[in-house]
Write an enzyme that holds these catalytic residues in place. Structure first.
Site, mmCIF file in Angstrom:
data_model
loop_
_atom_site.group_PDB
_atom_site.id
_atom_site.type_symbol
_atom_site.label_atom_id
_atom_site.label_comp_id
_atom_site.label_asym_id
_atom_site.label_seq_id
_atom_site.Cartn_x
_atom_site.Cartn_y
_atom_site.Cartn_z
ATOM 1 N N HIS A 148 0.834 -1.208 0.000
ATOM 2 C CA HIS A 148 0.000 0.000 0.000
ATOM 3 C C HIS A 148 0.866 1.254 0.000
ATOM 4 O O HIS A 148 1.952 1.277 0.585
ATOM 5 C CB HIS A 148 -0.964 0.007 1.196
ATOM 6 C CG HIS A 148 -0.305 0.177 2.539
ATOM 7 N ND1 HIS A 148 -0.122 1.405 3.136
ATOM 8 C CD2 HIS A 148 0.206 -0.727 3.409
ATOM 9 C CE1 HIS A 148 0.466 1.255 4.313
ATOM 10 N NE2 HIS A 148 0.680 -0.030 4.508
ATOM 11 N N ASP A 160 6.538 2.359 5.874
ATOM 12 C CA ASP A 160 5.183 1.811 5.907
ATOM 13 C C ASP A 160 4.279 2.644 4.999
ATOM 14 O O ASP A 160 3.633 3.578 5.460
ATOM 15 C CB ASP A 160 4.655 1.820 7.348
ATOM 16 C CG ASP A 160 3.249 1.264 7.458
ATOM 17 O OD1 ASP A 160 2.884 0.413 6.630
ATOM 18 O OD2 ASP A 160 2.515 1.696 8.360
ATOM 19 N N GLU A 192 -4.834 1.265 3.121
ATOM 20 C CA GLU A 192 -4.589 0.231 4.128
ATOM 21 C C GLU A 192 -4.658 0.802 5.527
ATOM 22 O O GLU A 192 -5.147 0.146 6.449
ATOM 23 C CB GLU A 192 -3.215 -0.412 3.907
ATOM 24 C CG GLU A 192 -2.945 -1.647 4.764
ATOM 25 C CD GLU A 192 -2.362 -1.344 6.140
ATOM 26 O OE1 GLU A 192 -2.375 -2.235 7.010
ATOM 27 O OE2 GLU A 192 -1.904 -0.191 6.365
ATOM 28 N N GLU A 193 -4.157 2.030 5.703
ATOM 29 C CA GLU A 193 -4.118 2.622 7.033
ATOM 30 C C GLU A 193 -5.516 2.897 7.591
ATOM 31 O O GLU A 193 -5.666 3.082 8.796
ATOM 32 C CB GLU A 193 -3.298 3.917 7.010
ATOM 33 C CG GLU A 193 -1.843 3.743 6.611
ATOM 34 C CD GLU A 193 -1.033 2.937 7.619
ATOM 35 O OE1 GLU A 193 -1.576 2.637 8.709
ATOM 36 O OE2 GLU A 193 0.125 2.603 7.330
ATOM 37 N N GLU A 219 4.491 -5.631 3.927
ATOM 38 C CA GLU A 219 4.105 -4.684 4.966
ATOM 39 C C GLU A 219 5.321 -4.242 5.774
ATOM 40 O O GLU A 219 6.447 -4.665 5.520
ATOM 41 C CB GLU A 219 3.061 -5.311 5.903
ATOM 42 C CG GLU A 219 1.653 -4.789 5.692
ATOM 43 C CD GLU A 219 1.482 -3.313 6.022
ATOM 44 O OE1 GLU A 219 2.443 -2.687 6.521
ATOM 45 O OE2 GLU A 219 0.393 -2.771 5.787
#
Length: 703
Positions: A148, A160, A192-193, A219
Site C-alpha cells: 500500500h 510503511d 490500508e491505514e 508490509e
C-alpha cells in the site's frame, strides 16, 4: 598435584574456554542478525534488482508528502507516478507479455473484530492494478503481489509502506523482462491505514480477483533491518517450500508466525483481508512479509527518506523478486494438489539457509525425540540425579530468571520510571536480561555447593544437563499430543544434541567441555536468534501499545522466560568455573547493573527526536443534539491521548498549560465518552486530557 586437583584445574580451564566460546557464538549471531547485503546502484545490470533504482522511485513518491486516504497526494499524485512508470516498463518489456492496467475506485463495507468489533465502510478508495500475463494465456491462474502507498496520519510513511511500493515497481520491471509462465497481478493499493479498505474492495469486487490462487503481501511495522515472514498459509506447503528454495536471504520462523497469527497483538495487515474474502469462499493462501525491527520511527514524521537504508531495500528486493518469480513459475499455482492441506515447519539458520520438513515429519521427530531422550536417561541411570537437579537447580533457576526481572520491572513501575530504556536499548538488556543470567548462575552455584561434592564437577554437569533434558521433554510432550510442530524444533534443538552426546559417550560420563559446547550450539544459535528478533520488535512497540499496558512488566515477562530457556543448558558450564571467577563475574554484573539503574533514573532521556513521544492530539469541535435535532450544547478544545504508559507527565514541564487540562472522562451512557475516536481504541487508551476553551477549528469545505 593430586589427581583430584588436576581434574579440577582442567575443568576450570575448560570452563573459561566455554564462556569465551559461548560469547563468540552470541556475538556471531548478533552480527548475522544485523547483516545486510551491499546495495546496488543505478548503474547495476538490468537483469538484477537494484536498490538504487528502487530508491529513485521511493524519493519521487515520498516527495509528494503525507498521503492520507482522500488527499490529492494519495488519490492523484502517486497513482499518476505509478501509471507513468508502468508505461515506461511496458515499452521495454518482453514482447511475449501482455500488460493490462486498471484504476479501481471501490466502495463498500465489512465487519471486523480488530480492536473490538466495528463496521468499516469506505467510499471510492483507490487501487492501481497491473496484470501481466503471457499473451498465449491471459486467462490462467494468477499470483497477487500487494503493498500500500497510503500513509498514516502525520507521516510520509516511507517504510510503511512506500518502500515496498518502490520495490514492487523495480520487481515489475524484472519479471516482465523475460517470458512468464503464469499471470502476476500487482495491486498498488491506496487505503490500508484506514483498516484494509482498498484490499477489501479489490478482493471482493474486482473482475480479476477470482483468478488469484496465491498472494504475497508486503508490509512494515518497523524501519530497516531484515524483513521476515510473519504469516504463512493456510496450508499450501508449496509456498513455504518455494521460499526455502528460492529466497537468497531467508528470515522465517514459526515463533513469529505464531505471535502474529494468534491475534494477541493489536496488529493486522491486508493479508487477512485477502485471505478471508476470496470470491471462491475459500481461504486464499500466501505469505505476509514485513519489517519488524526499528519500529521507533514507525507512524511518525521521522519515517522519511533519510531513514531508508539502501542495504535493506537491496535485501528486500532480491528476496521478494526471487519469491514472486518462484511462485509464478510453480506448477502448484494452478493446482496445489495434496499440498493444499499440508503445512511445513520452516525456519532459517541466521539467514544462511532454511530447514524445512512436513508436519508429519515434525510429529515423527517430536515422538522420536521424546522416546530417545527418555531411553537414554533411563539407560544411563541418570534419572535420579536428573530429577534432583530438575527440582533443586533447573526449575529454581528458571523461576529466578523469570521472577527477578519481573520484580525489578514492578519496582520501576511503582516509582514511575517507565520505558527508561526506550532511547537506550542497552538498558533493557542490563535491567532485564542481566538479572536473569545472574539468577541462573547463583542457583547453579548453590546447587553445586549443597548437593554435589566439589571434586565431581562433571557429575554435577551431568545432573543439570539431565534435568534440563527432562524439562525440554516435559514441554515437548503436551505440544506433541496437540500435534503442534510449528515451534517444537526449538526444544528438539536442545534435546537431540544432548542425546547424541549420550549415545556417543555412553561409557564415559566424564566428557570434555568441547563436547558440551558442541551440544549446546544448535539451541544457543536458534534461541538467541529468536530472542533478538522478539526483543527488537517489542521494545519499540512499547512506545505505541497504549497507556494501559505497563511496559516494564511486559518486557520483563517476555525477556525472563526467553533468557531462562536460552541459558539453562549453556550455563551448566558454570560448574567448570572456579569460585574466584564466579565472584569476579558477580561483581562485574553488580557494577554494570548499578550503572544501568543510575543511568535510567537520573541521566538518560526517555524520549528523543529519533525515538519520540507518541500522542493522538486532535483539535475538536463538538455539538450535542436533542431528539428533535436541535443543538443543545457546543464546545471546542484540544483532545490529547498518550500512547504509552507514561501518560502526559513527561510533557508537563515543557507545556505548563497542561496543568489546566481536565481528565477526558466518560459521561453516563454516552457513546465513546462523547469523543471522536478515529479508531475504536478507547480500551487501549487512558489518561487522556481535554484542554477546553480554544477557538473552534475551521473545517474546510470539500467538494
Amino acid at each position: 598435584m593430586d589427581k583430584v586437583e588436576s581434574r579440577r584445574e582442567t575443568a576450570h580451564f575448560e570452563g573459561r574456554n566455554l564462556v569465551l566460546l559461548n560469547l563468540a557464538i552470541i556475538l556471531g549471531v548478533v552480527y548475522l542478525h544485523h547483516w545486510l547485503p551491499e546495495p546496488l546502484g543505478l548503474d547495476a545490470p538490468g537483469e538484477v534488482f537494484s536498490a538504487g533504482r528502487a530508491m529513485s522511485h521511493l524519493k519521487s513518491m515520498s516527495d509528494v508528502g503525507v498521503r492520507t486516504v482522500g488527499s490529492r497526494s494519495n488519490e492523484v499524485m502517486v497513482p499518476q507516478y505509478l501509471l507513468q512508470q508502468i508505461q515506461v516498463i511496458e515499452r521495454k518489456a518482453d514482447k511475449s507479455i501482455d500488460f493490462e492496467v486498471e484504476m479501481q475506485w471501490p466502495s463498500g463495507g465489512f465487519i471486523t473484530s480488530f480492536l473490538g468489533t466495528f463496521v468499516n465502510t469506505y467510499d471510492r478508495v483507490t487501487n492501481v492494478i497491473l496484470k501481466v500475463s503471457p499473451k498465449d494465456n491471459t486467462d490462467g491462474p494468477a499470483l497477487l503481489v500487494s503493498a500500500h502507498y497510503d500513509s498514516a496520519l502525520g507521516t510520509v510513511g516511507v517504510s510503511d509502506d512506500l518502500l515496498n511500493i518502490a520495490a514492487m515497481v523495480e520487481i515489475v520491471r524484472l519479471v516482465t523482462s523475460k517470458p512468464l509462465k503464469n499471470t502476476i497481478i500487482f495491486n498498488f493499493n491506496g487505503a490500508e491505514e484506514t483498516n484494509w479498505q482498498a484490499a477489501h474492495g479489490f478482493i471482493t469486487q474486482h473482475k480479476w480477483a477470482h483468478r488469484i490462487k496465491a498472494m504475497v503481501n508486503l508490509e512494515a511495522s518497523g524501519c530497516g533491518g531484515r524483513e521476515m515472514v510473519i504469516q504463512n498459509g493456510p496450508g499450501n506447503a508449496w509456498i513455504s517450500r518455494t521460499y526455502a528454495e528460492k529466497v537468497p536471504y531467508p528470515h522465517i520462523h514459526g515463533v513469529a508466525q505464531l505471535i502474529f497469527q494468534s491475534g494477541v497483538l493489536p496488529a493486522q495487515t491486508d493479508f487477512q483481508t485477502y485471505r478471508d474474502n476470496h470470491p471462491s469462499m475459500k481461504k486464499l493462501p500466501g505469505m505476509d512479509l514485513a519489517v519488524v525491527s526499528g519500529g521507533y520511527v514507525y507512524h511518525t514524521p521521522q519515517d522519511d527518506i533519510h531513514h531508508a537504508d539502501p542495504a535493506h531495500v537491496q535485501r528486500l528486493g532480491e528476496n521478494v523478486h526471487a519469491l514472486v518469480t518462484g511462485l509464478a513459475q510453480s506448477p502448484y499455482l494452478a493446482d496445489p494438489q495434496h499440498l493444499a492441506a499440508e503445512h511445513d515447519t520452516t525456519f532459517d539458520i541466521l539467514g544462511l539457509f532454511v530447514v524445512r520438513y512436513s508436519s508429519f515429519t515434525g510429529e515423527i521427530l517430536n515422538v522420536l525425540t521424546i522416546i530417545l531422550a527418555s531411553y537414554i536417561i533411563y539407560d544411563l541411570k541418570a534419572l535420579e540425579i536428573g530429577k534432583t537437579a530438575l527440582k533443586q537447580a533447573v526449575l529454581p533457576a528458571l523461576g529466578l530468571a523469570i521472577l527477578t526481572p519481573v520484580a525489578i520491572a514492578i519496582i520501576y513501575t511503582l516509582i514511575n520510571q517507565n520505558i527508561s530504556w526506550y532511547t537506550s536499548t542497552w538498558l533493557a538488556y542490563v535491567l532485564y536480561t542481566l538479572p536473569s543470567v545472574v539468577g541462573i548462575g547463583i542457583v547453579y552455584h548453590m546447587y553445586a555447593e549443597k548437593v554435589v561434592q566439589k571434586q565431581k564437577v562433571k557429575v554435577t554437569e551431568l545432573s543439570v544437563i539431565t534435568g534440563c533434558t527432562m524439562l525440554w521433554v516435559g514441554l515437548l510432550i503436551p505440544l506433541t499430543l496437540l500435534r503442534h510442530t510449528l515451534t517444537t524444533f526449538m526444544f528438539i534443538a536442545w534435546v537431540v544434541p544432548i542425546t547424541v552426546r549420550y549415545v556417543c559417550f555412553k561409557a564415559n560420563i566424564s566428557y570434555t567441555g568441547v563436547i558440551h559446547f558442541l551440544a549446546c550450539t544448535p539451541g544457543l544459535i536458534l534461541w538467541w536468534h529468536v530472542y533478538l528478533t522478539i526483543i527488537g520488535f517489542f521494545l519499540p512497540l512499547m512506545g505505541r501499545i497504549g497507556s494501559q499496558v505497563p511496559p516494564n512488566v511486559f518486557v520483563a515477562i517476555i525477556s525472563g522466560p526467553l533468557v531462562g530457556l536460552l541459558l539453562l543448558l549453556p550455563m551448566a558450564a558454570i560448574f567448570r568455573v572456579p569460585s574466584s571467577g564466579l565472584q569476579v563475574g558477580l561483581r562485574v554484573a553488580a557494577v554494570v547493573f548499578l550503572v544501568g539503574v543510575v543511568s535510567s533514573i537520573g541521566f538518560l532521556p526517555v524520549y528523543s527526536a529519533e525515538r519520540p513521544k507518541r500522542l493522538f492530539m486532535q483539535h475538536v469541535r463538538r455539538a450535542w443534539h436533542d431528539a428533535q435535532g436541535n443543538v443543545v450544547k457546543r464546545d471546542s478544545g484540544l483532545w490529547i491521548n498518550p500512547m504509552d504508559f507514561n501518560g502526559l507527565a513527561a510533557l508537563r514541564r515543557e507545556w505548563p498549560v497542561l496543568e489546566t487540562a481536565v481528565d477526558a472522562h466518560c459521561g453516563a451512557k454516552t457513546l465513546y465518552c462523547d469523543y471522536p475516536w478515529y479508531f475504536p481504541v478507547s480500551a487501549m487508551m487512558g489518561g487522556g486530557k481535554w484542554l477546553g476553551g480554544l477557538e473552534a477549528p475551521k473545517v474546510p469545505d470539500i467538494e
